[in-house]
Structure formats: structure tokens, C-alpha cells
Design a protein around this motif. Sequence first.
Motif, short mmCIF file in Angstrom:
data_model
loop_
_atom_site.label_atom_id
_atom_site.label_comp_id
_atom_site.label_asym_id
_atom_site.label_seq_id
_atom_site.Cartn_x
_atom_site.Cartn_y
_atom_site.Cartn_z
N UNK A 68 -49.52 -27.27 26.86
CA UNK A 68 -50.84 -27.91 26.88
C UNK A 68 -50.76 -29.39 26.50
N UNK A 69 -49.95 -29.71 25.50
CA UNK A 69 -49.90 -31.08 24.98
C UNK A 69 -48.85 -31.95 25.66
N UNK A 70 -48.48 -31.63 26.89
CA UNK A 70 -47.52 -32.47 27.61
C UNK A 70 -48.10 -33.85 27.89
N UNK A 71 -49.37 -33.89 28.30
CA UNK A 71 -50.02 -35.16 28.64
C UNK A 71 -51.53 -34.98 28.52
N UNK A 72 -52.24 -36.08 28.64
CA UNK A 72 -53.71 -36.02 28.64
C UNK A 72 -54.19 -35.16 29.80
N UNK A 73 -53.55 -35.31 30.94
CA UNK A 73 -53.97 -34.56 32.12
C UNK A 73 -53.78 -33.05 31.94
N UNK A 74 -52.67 -32.62 31.34
CA UNK A 74 -52.47 -31.18 31.11
C UNK A 74 -53.45 -30.65 30.07
N UNK A 75 -53.77 -31.47 29.07
CA UNK A 75 -54.78 -31.06 28.08
C UNK A 75 -56.14 -30.88 28.74
N UNK A 76 -56.52 -31.85 29.57
CA UNK A 76 -57.83 -31.80 30.22
C UNK A 76 -57.94 -30.58 31.14
N UNK A 77 -56.88 -30.28 31.88
CA UNK A 77 -56.89 -29.13 32.78
C UNK A 77 -57.03 -27.83 31.98
N UNK A 78 -56.31 -27.73 30.87
CA UNK A 78 -56.40 -26.53 30.04
C UNK A 78 -57.80 -26.38 29.43
N UNK A 79 -58.35 -27.48 28.94
CA UNK A 79 -59.69 -27.44 28.35
C UNK A 79 -60.71 -27.04 29.40
N UNK A 80 -60.62 -27.63 30.58
CA UNK A 80 -61.58 -27.33 31.65
C UNK A 80 -61.55 -25.85 32.01
N UNK A 81 -60.38 -25.23 31.97
CA UNK A 81 -60.24 -23.82 32.35
C UNK A 81 -60.58 -22.86 31.21
N UNK A 82 -60.49 -23.32 29.95
CA UNK A 82 -60.59 -22.39 28.83
C UNK A 82 -61.65 -22.72 27.77
N UNK A 83 -62.40 -23.77 27.96
CA UNK A 83 -63.33 -24.17 26.90
C UNK A 83 -64.45 -23.15 26.71
N UNK A 84 -64.84 -23.00 25.45
CA UNK A 84 -65.94 -22.11 25.11
C UNK A 84 -67.17 -22.90 24.68
N UNK A 85 -66.99 -24.20 24.45
CA UNK A 85 -68.12 -25.06 24.03
C UNK A 85 -68.34 -26.13 25.06
#
Length: 85
Positions: A68-85
Motif C-alpha cells: 500500500x505504501x509504495x507510492x501516493x498512487x498506490x495509497x490512493x488506489x487502496x483507499x478508493x477501493x477500501x475506505x469506510x469513511x
Amino acid sequence: MQALIQELKEKIIAVLSLEDINLEDINDNDPLFGDGLGLDSIDALELIVMLDKDYGIKLTDPKEGKVIFQSIETMAAYIAANRLK
């Protein structure tokens, strides 16, 4: 997705007190750890807390964090797919 990337950059600068870094200094695909932003394990803990507090995402597996923390882009993609808030 671009709005989330911008938001993440702002949050990372604020949460990690990176006062010498501007939004423009952070490339979406640069590594967050090592040669890129140069973050360390303490910074990783801060990012994990931020994900939980701001997006409702709980990370329990350290291997998952590395992906997840490889780059800003990988973080954003993970958040977009998994966010609960």
C-alpha cells in the motif's frame, strides 16, 4: 482519484510535519520510503494511524502495508477501493 491524491499529499505533509516539502515536490509514483520521500518506520506507523482515523482502514498485516505504501498512487488506489469513511 486526482482529488484523493492531492488530499493524501496534504495529509502526509501535515501528519508527518514535512515542512520543507511542498505538494509539487511529491511525485505520485515516487517511493514513499527509501530513495523517494525518505520516510522511515515511525512515519509508517503515523500513516497507518491516519488511514484508520481518516478513512476507516485498519492495517494489520505488515506485508500489506509494504504494498500500500509504495507510492501516493498506490495509497490512493487502496483507499478508493477500501475506505469506510
